[in-house]
Design a protein around this motif. Sequence first.
Motif, mmCIF file in Angstrom:
data_model
loop_
_atom_site.group_PDB
_atom_site.id
_atom_site.type_symbol
_atom_site.label_atom_id
_atom_site.label_comp_id
_atom_site.label_asym_id
_atom_site.label_seq_id
_atom_site.Cartn_x
_atom_site.Cartn_y
_atom_site.Cartn_z
ATOM 1 N N ASP A 184 -92.636 -71.281 -23.204
ATOM 2 C CA ASP A 184 -93.244 -70.808 -21.955
ATOM 3 C C ASP A 184 -93.070 -69.303 -21.674
ATOM 4 O O ASP A 184 -94.008 -68.636 -21.318
ATOM 5 C CB ASP A 184 -92.767 -71.644 -20.764
ATOM 6 C CG ASP A 184 -91.278 -71.921 -20.795
ATOM 7 O OD1 ASP A 184 -90.580 -71.295 -21.610
ATOM 8 O OD2 ASP A 184 -90.820 -72.758 -19.993
ATOM 9 N N TYR A 185 -91.889 -68.747 -21.867
ATOM 10 C CA TYR A 185 -91.696 -67.328 -21.535
ATOM 11 C C TYR A 185 -91.115 -66.615 -22.765
ATOM 12 O O TYR A 185 -90.695 -67.276 -23.720
ATOM 13 C CB TYR A 185 -90.772 -67.177 -20.317
ATOM 14 C CG TYR A 185 -89.439 -67.882 -20.472
ATOM 15 C CD1 TYR A 185 -88.336 -67.232 -21.027
ATOM 16 C CD2 TYR A 185 -89.278 -69.222 -20.075
ATOM 17 C CE1 TYR A 185 -87.123 -67.878 -21.173
ATOM 18 C CE2 TYR A 185 -88.076 -69.879 -20.232
ATOM 19 C CZ TYR A 185 -87.003 -69.195 -20.784
ATOM 20 O OH TYR A 185 -85.805 -69.834 -20.954
ATOM 21 N N PRO A 186 -91.096 -65.269 -22.778
ATOM 22 C CA PRO A 186 -90.618 -64.548 -23.965
ATOM 23 C C PRO A 186 -89.166 -64.914 -24.317
ATOM 24 O O PRO A 186 -88.251 -64.689 -23.521
ATOM 25 C CB PRO A 186 -90.731 -63.078 -23.571
ATOM 26 C CG PRO A 186 -91.843 -63.063 -22.574
ATOM 27 C CD PRO A 186 -91.668 -64.345 -21.795
ATOM 28 N N GLN A 269 -82.643 -65.297 -25.819
ATOM 29 C CA GLN A 269 -83.549 -64.425 -25.062
ATOM 30 C C GLN A 269 -82.929 -63.057 -24.888
ATOM 31 O O GLN A 269 -81.704 -62.904 -24.862
ATOM 32 C CB GLN A 269 -83.904 -65.044 -23.708
ATOM 33 C CG GLN A 269 -82.736 -65.199 -22.753
ATOM 34 C CD GLN A 269 -83.159 -65.869 -21.460
ATOM 35 O OE1 GLN A 269 -83.712 -66.973 -21.475
ATOM 36 N NE2 GLN A 269 -82.893 -65.211 -20.336
ATOM 37 N N ARG A 271 -83.194 -59.491 -22.598
ATOM 38 C CA ARG A 271 -83.738 -58.824 -21.418
ATOM 39 C C ARG A 271 -83.414 -57.340 -21.513
ATOM 40 O O ARG A 271 -82.275 -56.956 -21.767
ATOM 41 C CB ARG A 271 -83.131 -59.423 -20.139
ATOM 42 C CG ARG A 271 -83.739 -58.867 -18.846
ATOM 43 C CD ARG A 271 -83.075 -59.492 -17.616
ATOM 44 N NE ARG A 271 -83.364 -60.919 -17.478
ATOM 45 C CZ ARG A 271 -84.481 -61.405 -16.925
ATOM 46 N NH1 ARG A 271 -85.388 -60.588 -16.432
ATOM 47 N NH2 ARG A 271 -84.676 -62.702 -16.847
ATOM 48 N N CYS A 278 -89.774 -60.053 -26.420
ATOM 49 C CA CYS A 278 -90.017 -60.977 -27.539
ATOM 50 C C CYS A 278 -89.024 -60.671 -28.665
ATOM 51 O O CYS A 278 -89.103 -59.603 -29.280
ATOM 52 C CB CYS A 278 -91.444 -60.812 -28.047
ATOM 53 S SG CYS A 278 -92.689 -61.397 -26.879
ATOM 54 N N THR A 300 -93.245 -57.393 -24.217
ATOM 55 C CA THR A 300 -92.828 -58.222 -23.074
ATOM 56 C C THR A 300 -93.737 -59.445 -22.930
ATOM 57 O O THR A 300 -93.552 -60.256 -22.029
ATOM 58 C CB THR A 300 -92.877 -57.408 -21.766
ATOM 59 O OG1 THR A 300 -94.181 -56.867 -21.625
ATOM 60 C CG2 THR A 300 -91.856 -56.284 -21.799
ATOM 61 N N SER A 301 -94.719 -59.568 -23.792
ATOM 62 C CA SER A 301 -95.590 -60.746 -23.759
ATOM 63 C C SER A 301 -96.176 -60.954 -25.158
ATOM 64 O O SER A 301 -96.015 -60.111 -26.034
ATOM 65 C CB SER A 301 -96.719 -60.561 -22.749
ATOM 66 O OG SER A 301 -97.528 -59.467 -23.145
ATOM 67 N N SER A 304 -95.260 -66.290 -26.298
ATOM 68 C CA SER A 304 -95.060 -67.595 -25.662
ATOM 69 C C SER A 304 -96.399 -68.320 -25.542
ATOM 70 O O SER A 304 -97.451 -67.678 -25.522
ATOM 71 C CB SER A 304 -94.414 -67.436 -24.280
ATOM 72 O OG SER A 304 -95.119 -66.495 -23.510
#
Length: 305
Positions: A184-186, A269, A271, A278, A300-301, A304
């Motif tokens: 769902d998210y990076p 993950q 940050r 990613c 950043t995208s 996912s």
Amino acid sequence: MRRLALLCTAALLAVVVCMSATAQAAAAWPTVRQNDRGPNVQTVQYLVSAHGFATTADGIFGPNTATQVKAFQTSKGLTADGIVGPLTWGQLAITVQEGSTGDAVRGAQVQLAKHGYAVAVDGQYGTGTADAVRDFEGKHALPVNGVVEADTWRELTGNSGGNHSLPIPRASAPRSEYDDPHHDYPAIDLQVPTGTDVFAVTGGSAFPIGGTTSSCGLGVQVDGSDGAEYRYCHLSARAMSGRITVAAGAKLGDSGNTGNSTGPHLHLQIRFGGALRCPQAMLLAIYDGASVPTPGQLATSGCSN
Ligand SMILES: [Zn+2]
């Protein structure tokens, strides 16, 4: 005038590219000192032992290791400060090659494992170790002779290109595992059996996060020396109970299936700059022995579903 400026920019870029290529080819010896942890500490311990100053190779630079390092330094006429810097490394590094055995070989094998090679730390310099050394040398602009001499030791232990590790043993997953998008998210999920070693991708300050009832489960966060925050989730056990300093490749715990997880895997993950990044491009570069992007260079995208 405009044309001249462009030419200068091009020349400047060439110099910068040239400088970074040079920097990468010659890593600096790392400084290893008391309270450090990780593979560089273990290598120091093996090398000090190989010189006759027996030290437990537990990867933790405690007072006993400091005592033995000082004794070694004294024996070589060096300042006995217990800090392993360039002069001490220069005396510690023992050339090892195919047929060599013992603690100096173990010290090199720990480094090869740190760089992702599936080499057993058994003190036997066989063809597997020699092949790994040749591969490493080829990727780091060193003479490809399968011999760990001073330049190879420095590149293996050094901070330029040597400050990243795969988060799991290289043999635990194929390359194709490292380009999978997250659900769902990076982030990235690495499918590995419970009990797989989990290593710090970069050095920094590591501490426990989460808990059995949190979505991360038993987790570890590393506030990386590169300014990024790394989170490792769903572990079955952590390697620390409080905050510790870790080098890249230091063991953070064992993978598992705790928290919000539907099967054994490691969730990682990253940050940086207030956004999840990613991890795929970074992990693939580490896997390939290529130049590793900084956290700020990670997308950043796009990773996912
Ligand atoms: Zn995940």
